[in-house]
Design an enzyme around this catalytic site. Structure first.
Site, PDB file in Angstrom:
ATOM      1  N   GLU A  16       4.335  82.561 -85.093  1.00 28.77           N
ATOM      2  CA  GLU A  16       5.592  82.732 -85.379  1.00 28.77           C
ATOM      3  C   GLU A  16       5.491  82.108 -87.126  1.00 28.77           C
ATOM      4  O   GLU A  16       4.999  81.083 -87.216  1.00 28.77           O
ATOM      5  CB  GLU A  16       6.395  81.978 -84.610  1.00 28.77           C
ATOM      6  CG  GLU A  16       7.815  81.853 -84.658  1.00 28.77           C
ATOM      7  CD  GLU A  16       8.762  81.147 -83.880  1.00 28.77           C
ATOM      8  OE1 GLU A  16       8.021  80.404 -82.722  1.00 28.77           O
ATOM      9  OE2 GLU A  16       9.835  80.962 -84.188  1.00 28.77           O
ATOM     10  N   ARG A  61      -5.989  74.942 -75.839  1.00 32.13           N
ATOM     11  CA  ARG A  61      -5.574  74.598 -77.403  1.00 32.13           C
ATOM     12  C   ARG A  61      -6.434  73.599 -78.094  1.00 32.13           C
ATOM     13  O   ARG A  61      -7.194  72.854 -77.277  1.00 32.13           O
ATOM     14  CB  ARG A  61      -4.383  73.774 -77.259  1.00 32.13           C
ATOM     15  CG  ARG A  61      -3.301  74.055 -78.004  1.00 32.13           C
ATOM     16  CD  ARG A  61      -2.089  73.494 -77.529  1.00 32.13           C
ATOM     17  NE  ARG A  61      -0.913  74.421 -77.708  1.00 32.13           N
ATOM     18  CZ  ARG A  61      -0.334  74.699 -78.777  1.00 32.13           C
ATOM     19  NH1 ARG A  61      -0.402  73.985 -79.836  1.00 32.13           N
ATOM     20  NH2 ARG A  61       0.266  75.830 -78.733  1.00 32.13           N
ATOM     21  N   LYS A  71       3.551  72.350 -85.484  1.00 36.72           N
ATOM     22  CA  LYS A  71       4.032  72.622 -86.585  1.00 36.72           C
ATOM     23  C   LYS A  71       5.532  71.994 -86.939  1.00 36.72           C
ATOM     24  O   LYS A  71       5.907  71.534 -87.939  1.00 36.72           O
ATOM     25  CB  LYS A  71       4.691  74.159 -86.750  1.00 36.72           C
ATOM     26  CG  LYS A  71       3.521  75.063 -87.170  1.00 36.72           C
ATOM     27  CD  LYS A  71       4.100  76.506 -87.095  1.00 36.72           C
ATOM     28  CE  LYS A  71       3.840  77.229 -85.860  1.00 36.72           C
ATOM     29  NZ  LYS A  71       3.962  78.602 -85.894  1.00 36.72           N
TER      30      LYS A  71
END
Ligand code: ATP
Ligand code: MG
Length: 565
Positions: free
Chosen positions: A43, A268, A278
């Site tokens: 994104e 992850r 982020k």
């Protein structure tokens, strides 16, 4: 140490490398797919970090290994948080890591198609326009053990749904007034399937579609369809999407897409002593705790690149940590280990002194200078040689001298002899101090018979130290970095406290240092070793007047084990 590291890594490799390949192998063998197609779907709401690098190496790496293709797809369905700055930085980072997307695509390119599919679902009674508020929806969602409550708008007639959805698209309503929801099952054991939202009204400009849309599809109503449109065979994502998989499949099924991608989840990457989401990185940037997204202390790819890491070391790191189904935290020290290994082979050596103390060689002629030949990289047999200037006044590292040394100290001390790398043996005769008792100069004598750093009479010295010619050198700025967070887990904070409080106050130390002239023409980004001190690179803040260097890592390998629970 090296052996130990190897053992840990090898034992780990078997378990991690790699369940995704097993799935692909089976799919190719059974003929389910002729070739594989993967994608990396960020994104564009921030800069990429080292966790993304793992996903990039995995998606692009698998495509490469299997002769398939990998797209870069911007998952740009949240216009308020997204920006072209991020779109650009993401492409730059992927290229730097050494990968080239087969296609660069945007989920926003599929907005028309997604809208049509939404209309189709409405027509088939599989979606409805709901005017509950978010709070009401949350209230009625139920719990993991208790069913939810159906929305009073759930059985709105199809015609009315179609009309309202169109009016939503036309901008006739305010944000939050209406949503489009899938009609699945409010008693579904998986909460995500309890009539999830497909579209919400957002009256914001999109960085690509401008003001064309004021309704935007959710992640769940976008991702699987985008994968299907692009012919993705294996849609690899992180574990938190495991629970979304039934929904991913529900939408593909409901829309009637036959060639369906398979979603596969992996763990992850988490790293010690840093934050990786982020959202948190953005806070550090926006509230100016760091100098920017590319601050060399940041775990962003831009930060790591500026710090001096090589793309090879990041790819090697991704390979070493492997792919697992279980979440884990990797020691930052492993990343450092990887860059040391890479730079040991590649980096030229120079001499630089970070914390200087002056040495005066009393028996060396005052007007004389010499040049000593030194090998740039002893690890590289084709390495060039360079000339290093030498004169009566030198700088050595303050910690390489001790006035009252313990017996194990083999460097310079009163009455003791030491080798100056590639130059001469020197002996310290006198320690000169200022009124406050600080050492300001060391008076030494040299042995002219030891030119090049070797004694013809076979006399041995135990220590070799680095030095810089004080009369012919560069004064530089060295930026020395430590972990951004002192604790392995920055989120270990007491109630009411913020992770920011765990930031390491010494994460950046700027010192005035001295370096041999040979680093003068190195370009920004170029890595090298200051012998005995660490690996460094030239920072882009360098000007013709002043060279600025970043310490990438020290030479000491602190890596002990790969994985922690
Ligand atoms: P963040 O929470 O840091 O913002 P994200 O998952 O929201 O991360 P996206 O831009 O949505 O970031 O992620 C793009 C891809 O990178 C996704 O497939 C995601 O699963 C993967 N990814 C993100 N963070 C990590 C990580 N720490 N380790 C491995 N893969 C990751
Ligand atoms: Mg995200």
């Amino acid at each position: 140490m090296a052996e130990e590291i190897k053992k840990v890594l090898e034992s780990d490799e078997k378990s991690s490398s790699n369940f995704i390949k097993a799935i692909i192998d089976a799919d190719l063998e059974s003929g389910k797919h002729k070739a594989i197609q993967t994608r990396f779907p960020p994104e564009p709401n921030g800069y990429l970090h080292i966790g993304h690098a793992k996903s990039i190496c995995l998606n692009f790496g698998l495509a490469k290994q299997y002769g398939g293709k990998c797209n870069l797809r911007f998952d740009d369905t949240n216009p308020e948080k997204e920006d072209v700055e991020y779109v650009d930085s993401i492409q730059e980072d992927i290229a730097w890591l050494g990968f080239k997307p087969d296609k660069v695509l945007y989920a926003s390119s599929y907005f028309d198609q997604l809208y049509e599919w939404a209309v189709k679902l409405i027509k088939e009674g599989k979606a409805f326009v709901c005017q509950q508020t978010l709070d009401e929806m949350r209230r009625d969602r139920g719990t993991a053990t208790g069913a939810g409550k159906e929305s009073p708008w759930r059985n709105r007639p199809v015609e009315e749904n179609l009309e309202l959805f169109e009016r939503m698209k036309n901008g006739e309503f305010n944000e939050g007034e209406y949503m489009l929801r899938a009609k699945i099952d409010m008693a579904h054991p998986n909460v995500l399937l309890r009539d999830p939202v497909m579209y919400r009204i957002r009256k914001v400009e999109h960085h690509r579609t401008g003001n064309k849309w004021c309704i935007y599809p959710t992640y769940d109503f976008t991702h699987g369809q985008s994968d299907a449109i692009e012919g993705i065979t294996h849609s690899i994502c992180t574990l938190e999407f495991e629970a979304h998989r039934p929904l991913y499949e529900w939408f593909l099924e409901a829309i009637g897409i036959e060639k369906r991608p398979q979603q596969i989840e992996f763990a992850r990457l988490n790293l010690t002593n840093t934050v990786m989401s982020k959202r948190f990185l953005k806070k550090l940037v926006e509230e100016k705790y760091v100098s920017g997204w590319d601050d060399p202390r940041m775990p962003t790819i831009a930060g790591i690149r500026r710090r001096g890491y090589t793309p090879e070391s990041i790819r090697d790191f991704a390979e070493k940590i492997g792919v697992a189904k279980r979440n884990s935290t990797v020691e930052l020290a492993l990343l450092e280990h990887c860059v040391r290994e890479d730079l040991n082979k590649k980096a030229d050596r120079f001499m630089g002194v970070l914390d200087p103390v002056k040495v005066v060689i009393t028996n060396y002629p005052d007007d004389k200078t010499e040049e000593f030949e030194a090998i740039n990289n002893p690890e590289d047999e084709n390495s060039a040689k360079r000339l290093v200037s030498f004169s009566k006044e030198l700088f050595i590292e303050r910690e390489d001298f001790m006035e009252n040394p313990p017996s194990k100290f083999h460097r310079l001390a009163p009455g003791k002899e030491v080798r100056l790398r590639a130059a001469y043996y020197i002996t310290c005769d006198e320690v000169v101090k200022d009124a406050a008792g600080n050492i300001v100069e060391l008076h030494c004598t040299y042995d002219p018979e030891t030119r090049g750093g070797w004694s013809s009479d076979g006399r041995k010295v135990k220590g070799t130290i680095h030095w810089v010619d004080a009369r012919n050198c560069l004064k530089i700025e060295a930026r020395l970095y430590e972990n951004l967070f002192e604790m392995e887990d920055p989120f270990e904070v007491e109630e009411g406290h913020d992770f920011i409080e765990n930031m390491n106050k010494n994460s950046l130390k700027v010192v005035e240092a001295y370096a041999e002239n040979n680093i003068r023409n190195l370009k920004p980004g170029k890595q090298f070793q200051f012998e005995r001190v660490g690996y460094f690179c030239i920072d882009p803040d360098t000007t013709p007047e002043k060279i600025v260097v970043n310490r990438i890592v020290t030479l000491k390998d602190t890596f002990s084990k790969t994985l922690k629970n």
